[in-house]
Write a protein that holds these residues in place. Structure first.
Motif, short mmCIF file in Angstrom:
data_model
loop_
_atom_site.label_atom_id
_atom_site.label_comp_id
_atom_site.label_asym_id
_atom_site.label_seq_id
_atom_site.Cartn_x
_atom_site.Cartn_y
_atom_site.Cartn_z
N ASP A 191 -43.32 53.09 38.87
CA ASP A 191 -43.34 52.46 37.53
C ASP A 191 -43.77 51.00 37.58
OD1 ASP A 191 -41.20 51.39 38.75
OD2 ASP A 191 -39.69 52.07 37.30
N GLU A 192 -44.66 50.69 38.51
CA GLU A 192 -45.14 49.29 38.62
C GLU A 192 -46.31 49.09 37.67
OE1 GLU A 192 -45.88 49.83 42.72
OE2 GLU A 192 -43.85 49.28 43.30
N PHE A 193 -46.01 49.05 36.40
CA PHE A 193 -47.06 49.02 35.38
C PHE A 193 -47.80 47.69 35.38
CE2 PHE A 193 -43.83 52.05 33.73
CZ PHE A 193 -44.59 53.19 33.97
N SER A 194 -49.10 47.77 35.07
CA SER A 194 -49.97 46.58 34.97
C SER A 194 -49.94 45.73 36.24
CB SER A 194 -49.58 45.72 33.77
OG SER A 194 -49.63 46.49 32.59
N THR A 195 -49.86 46.39 37.39
CA THR A 195 -49.69 45.67 38.66
C THR A 195 -50.96 45.66 39.51
OG1 THR A 195 -47.36 46.28 38.71
CG2 THR A 195 -48.34 45.74 40.84
N TYR A 196 -51.76 46.71 39.43
CA TYR A 196 -52.82 46.91 40.43
C TYR A 196 -54.20 46.50 39.92
CZ TYR A 196 -49.22 49.09 43.10
OH TYR A 196 -48.07 49.29 43.82
N ASP A 197 -54.96 45.87 40.81
CA ASP A 197 -56.36 45.52 40.49
C ASP A 197 -57.23 46.77 40.53
OD1 ASP A 197 -56.28 42.49 40.48
OD2 ASP A 197 -55.33 42.93 42.41
N MET A 198 -56.84 47.69 41.40
CA MET A 198 -57.66 48.90 41.52
C MET A 198 -56.75 50.08 41.89
SD MET A 198 -61.28 48.89 43.45
CE MET A 198 -62.41 50.26 43.23
N VAL A 199 -56.95 51.20 41.23
CA VAL A 199 -56.15 52.41 41.49
C VAL A 199 -57.12 53.53 41.86
CG1 VAL A 199 -54.62 54.12 40.45
CG2 VAL A 199 -54.35 51.70 39.86
N PHE A 200 -56.86 54.18 42.99
CA PHE A 200 -57.72 55.28 43.43
C PHE A 200 -57.03 56.63 43.26
CE2 PHE A 200 -59.79 51.84 45.63
CZ PHE A 200 -61.12 52.24 45.76
N ALA A 201 -57.79 57.59 42.75
CA ALA A 201 -57.33 58.98 42.70
C ALA A 201 -58.44 59.82 43.33
CB ALA A 201 -57.08 59.39 41.26
N ASN A 202 -58.40 59.94 44.63
CA ASN A 202 -59.44 60.69 45.34
C ASN A 202 -58.99 62.12 45.61
OD1 ASN A 202 -61.57 58.87 45.52
ND2 ASN A 202 -60.68 57.83 47.30
N PHE A 203 -59.71 63.07 45.08
CA PHE A 203 -59.44 64.50 45.29
C PHE A 203 -57.95 64.79 45.04
CE2 PHE A 203 -63.41 63.44 47.05
CZ PHE A 203 -64.21 64.51 46.68
N LEU A 208 -53.42 60.84 34.81
CA LEU A 208 -54.46 59.81 34.74
C LEU A 208 -54.05 58.69 33.78
CD1 LEU A 208 -57.13 58.72 35.65
CD2 LEU A 208 -58.29 60.20 34.01
N GLY A 209 -53.36 59.06 32.71
CA GLY A 209 -52.84 58.04 31.78
C GLY A 209 -51.84 57.14 32.52
N HIS A 210 -51.02 57.75 33.37
CA HIS A 210 -50.03 56.98 34.14
C HIS A 210 -50.74 56.04 35.12
CE1 HIS A 210 -46.12 56.29 35.96
NE2 HIS A 210 -46.70 56.45 37.14
N LEU A 211 -51.75 56.56 35.81
CA LEU A 211 -52.50 55.72 36.77
C LEU A 211 -53.15 54.54 36.05
CD1 LEU A 211 -54.23 58.38 39.08
CD2 LEU A 211 -52.09 57.15 39.45
N THR A 212 -53.66 54.81 34.86
CA THR A 212 -54.28 53.74 34.07
C THR A 212 -53.24 52.68 33.73
OG1 THR A 212 -55.80 55.38 33.20
CG2 THR A 212 -55.68 53.32 31.99
N ASN A 213 -52.02 53.13 33.42
CA ASN A 213 -50.95 52.16 33.09
C ASN A 213 -50.53 51.33 34.30
OD1 ASN A 213 -50.84 52.96 30.45
ND2 ASN A 213 -49.22 54.48 30.79
N CYS A 268 -68.48 63.44 43.06
CA CYS A 268 -68.86 62.15 42.49
C CYS A 268 -67.69 61.19 42.57
CB CYS A 268 -69.30 62.31 41.04
SG CYS A 268 -67.98 62.80 39.95
N SER A 269 -68.03 59.92 42.54
CA SER A 269 -67.03 58.89 42.44
C SER A 269 -67.30 58.15 41.13
CB SER A 269 -67.13 57.95 43.64
OG SER A 269 -66.10 57.00 43.55
N ILE A 270 -66.28 58.05 40.31
CA ILE A 270 -66.43 57.43 38.98
C ILE A 270 -65.55 56.20 38.92
CG2 ILE A 270 -66.33 57.86 36.49
CD1 ILE A 270 -66.01 60.87 37.18
N LEU A 271 -66.16 55.10 38.53
CA LEU A 271 -65.41 53.86 38.41
C LEU A 271 -65.18 53.53 36.93
CD1 LEU A 271 -64.34 51.48 40.23
CD2 LEU A 271 -66.41 50.27 39.53
N GLY A 272 -63.92 53.46 36.55
CA GLY A 272 -63.59 53.12 35.16
C GLY A 272 -62.89 51.78 35.11
N GLN A 273 -63.05 51.12 33.98
CA GLN A 273 -62.35 49.82 33.82
C GLN A 273 -61.45 49.86 32.59
OE1 GLN A 273 -64.81 46.27 33.52
NE2 GLN A 273 -63.17 45.14 34.55
N LYS A 274 -60.26 49.32 32.79
CA LYS A 274 -59.29 49.28 31.70
C LYS A 274 -59.65 48.13 30.76
CE LYS A 274 -54.28 49.04 31.43
NZ LYS A 274 -53.04 49.07 32.20
N ALA A 275 -59.57 48.39 29.50
CA ALA A 275 -59.97 47.34 28.52
C ALA A 275 -59.05 46.14 28.63
CB ALA A 275 -59.89 47.94 27.13
#
Ligand SMILES: C[S@@+](CC[C@H](N)C(=O)[O-])C[C@H]1O[C@@H](n2cnc3c(N)ncnc32)[C@H](O)[C@@H]1O
Length: 214
Positions: A99-111, A125-130, A207-214
């Motif tokens: 529950d370390e919300f808004s903590t990470y510069d980058m979050v990976f979800a590989n396979f 994925l919503g949780h990872l984004t948070n 594929c590897s997809i890079l998304g950015q949080k607004a």
């Protein structure tokens, strides 16, 4: 809780290397040019963690999370005798309990995301984004949905099903569908900044997809 990767876990990276001609490993580290020294980076469902180790070697402050003791044991073998600027932090728990919300510069979800049903995938994925900071990055490495003509699609689905069935039998995973991650990312408010594709034989399979949080 039962460790689903008890039997196949120790062989996981070896099998993925053979099966993908090393393309899965390339996919998992292909967004590492976005990792800065001292940045906070999280790997969800890290497995053996070649991607997390590479991030720590770049000087990032890495946290890894996995439910499987077998996978974390392999991960620890991989980091034995290695020294990093920041020691890697390991969490043996369900990612949904981080529950370390808004903590990470980058979050990976590989396979990782393909393990879940569509409903749970959106939750995870919503949780990872948070967990990512405002403006932070979320990188997903995974399968590309079948593309091209009917024959191309047939072989892509066959290739995928071989892995799917092995993990269904050996790890009791659900039989996974292909997901349109780019759409799901956009629905969750992530802006897709970059996509890199990886071929095996005639087609792009990963594929590897890079998304950015607004
Ligand atoms: C298919 S493996 C992928 C491992 C690694 N990311 C890779 O690309 O090689 C999925 C990993 O996610 C872990 N896992 C599954 N569900 C999880 C959850 N809810 N929380 C944390 N880890 C989980 C499994 O134990 C396994 O190590």
């Amino acid at each position: 809780m039962k460790d689903k990767y008890l039997i196949i876990g120790p062989l996981y990276d070896f099998l993925s290397f053979i099966y993908s001609f090393n393309q899965i490993n390339k996919c998992k580290t292909s967004m590492h040019d976005r990792i800065k020294p001292d940045s906070k980076v999280l790997f969800a469902g890290v497995g053996h963690g070649i991607d997390a180790i590479a991030a720590a070697e770049l000087g990032a402050e890495v946290t890894v999370v996995d439910l499987s003791a077998t996978m974390l044991k392999k991960f620890n073998k991989g980091i034995a005798k290695k020294e990093f600027k920041h020691p890697i932090r390991q969490l043996h728990k369900n990612i949904l309990h981080v529950d370390e919300f808004s903590t990470y510069d980058m979050v990976f979800a590989n396979f990782f995301l393909n393990l879940f049903s569509e409903k749970n995938l959106i939750q995870v994925l919503g949780h990872l984004t948070n967990l990512a900071k405002k403006g932070g990055l979320v990188a997903i490495g995974d399968w590309v949905p079948p593309r091209g003509n009917m024959i191309a699609k047939f072989f892509q689905i066959l290739y995928w099903r071989i892995a799917d069935i092995i993990f269904w039998v050996m790890a009791n995973n659900e039989l996974h569908p292909f997901y349109d991650y780019q759409k799901i990312m956009k629905d969750l408010g992530l802006e897709v900044k970059k996509v890199k594709y990886f071929r095996v034989l005639f087609d792009e399979r990963y594929c590897s997809i890079l998304g950015q949080k607004a």
